[in-house]
Design an enzyme around this catalytic site. Sequence first.
Site, short mmCIF file in Angstrom:
data_model
loop_
_atom_site.label_atom_id
_atom_site.label_comp_id
_atom_site.label_asym_id
_atom_site.label_seq_id
_atom_site.Cartn_x
_atom_site.Cartn_y
_atom_site.Cartn_z
N GLY A 18 0.83 -1.19 0.00
CA GLY A 18 0.00 0.00 0.00
C GLY A 18 0.86 1.23 0.00
CB SER A 19 -0.04 4.80 0.31
OG SER A 19 -0.78 4.72 1.51
CG ASP A 128 -8.33 4.42 7.80
OD1 ASP A 128 -9.38 4.71 7.19
OD2 ASP A 128 -7.34 3.88 7.27
#
EC number: 2.7.11.1
Length: 480
Positions: A18-19, A128
């Site tokens: 992922g990022s 999140d």
Amino acid sequence: MDRVVGGKYKLGRKLGSGSFGELFLGVNVQTGEEVAVKLEPARARHPQLHYESKLYMLLQGGTGIPHLKWYGVEGEYNCMVIDLLGPSMEDLFNYCSRRFNLKTVLMLADQMINRVEYMHVRGFLHRDIKPDNFLMGLGRKANQVYIIDYGLAKKYRDLQTHRHIPYRENKNLTGTARYASVNTHLGIEQSRRDDLESLGYVLMYFLRGSLPWQGLRAGTKKQKYDKISEKKRLTPVEVLCKSFPPEFTSYFLYVRSLRFEDKPDYPYLKRLFRDLFIREGYQFDYVFDWTILKYPQFSSGSSSSSKPRSSLRPAMNPPVPIAERPDKPSAGAGQDSRDRFSGALEAYARRNGSGSGVVQADRSRPRTSENVLASSKDTTPQNYERVERPISSTRHASSSRKAVVSSVRATSSADFTENRSSRVVPSNGRSSTAQRTQLVPDPTTRPSSSSFTRAAPSRTARDITLQSFELLTIGNGKRK
């Protein structure tokens, strides 16, 4: 990648990316224990793995918190080693053809509220909340929900002074747009109420199969977030929760009525769903939707479904985490998920039981995992200034808290250790003392409609179901 980190953790295959870095399967070369290893380039523009490891350290000991085994720098990478966990809620959602029934959602909701409450009690917001960040355990912890990925978590109060962070506006959107609260879209500093509103959207996503603001098209990312914000604000909770029990509407009315610094009434929210669970006549047997798909024989003896499925797919093993999720549901999502995870499914099955339908107890240290890199298309946005003004934070009238009056005792916010020993069948076939006295059905055997009444003939089904929920939060807060 043939590399050893922390002196004893050998990296295996890649689990996701992922990022913020990459996730690998690892093995402790000294004990053979499987772990999850998260790597982040040491020269990353915005490194966050060190911060996340500190959060793991501060949260250690809580139920549903992965164990941090090691953190350090190896060559060009920051490395964090944690427990290996099972599939995420998003994986299981895809496995179940992108729809959970009411019973499954209610059993998950109780644990998920507990996880969020624990983080809040320790002084942190998650920021999140989404299906990718809730994972099931493995082995003896296969029915336990874990909360992961603390890279965006934020301290909202000082534990010594109990001073709350100040109210601010014009904040950039932090988190995942699909599940972000209305106030977060409006640029208001997040607090405890926002985590709970996001959790409400997750529950409705499970029940509905999708949310009204999914699939909106726009030219830029900012325009897309603005469209999501507008659709979310213009969708009344009564419409969002239409055709579902009123408790879900009550949940949203309550969390949206909270003021910025208000402490949420977590026991009230859990009581809403516990009373609904009892009123629907469900058994607290840990038979989830994916349990029925994996072991169809459970379906005939369990009240797992609020409505019978038109057909059950062949028994298969649940998937392990993946890196990317589809933004829109598709008709063949469930089968695609099964095909995609065909090789990994076997590994999950080896940890959680054979195809015979009996899950064997794992006598080794419970293995747990983190799918820290899973994400939907609604990813964390880049920085940009918000122009909308905050909505009113005026509290709703007390009518929003019209819950069914229950005899459930208010669960202490400090009670976070779930007693799972009562739901494990030792390999020698003998029940432990906890199993004989706690009246919690063994999820690894076929549920029996009379199993509770034999154990305590003088107690009602309601009393026993309530006790099953209460056992989720009884404990001393120590990791088991």
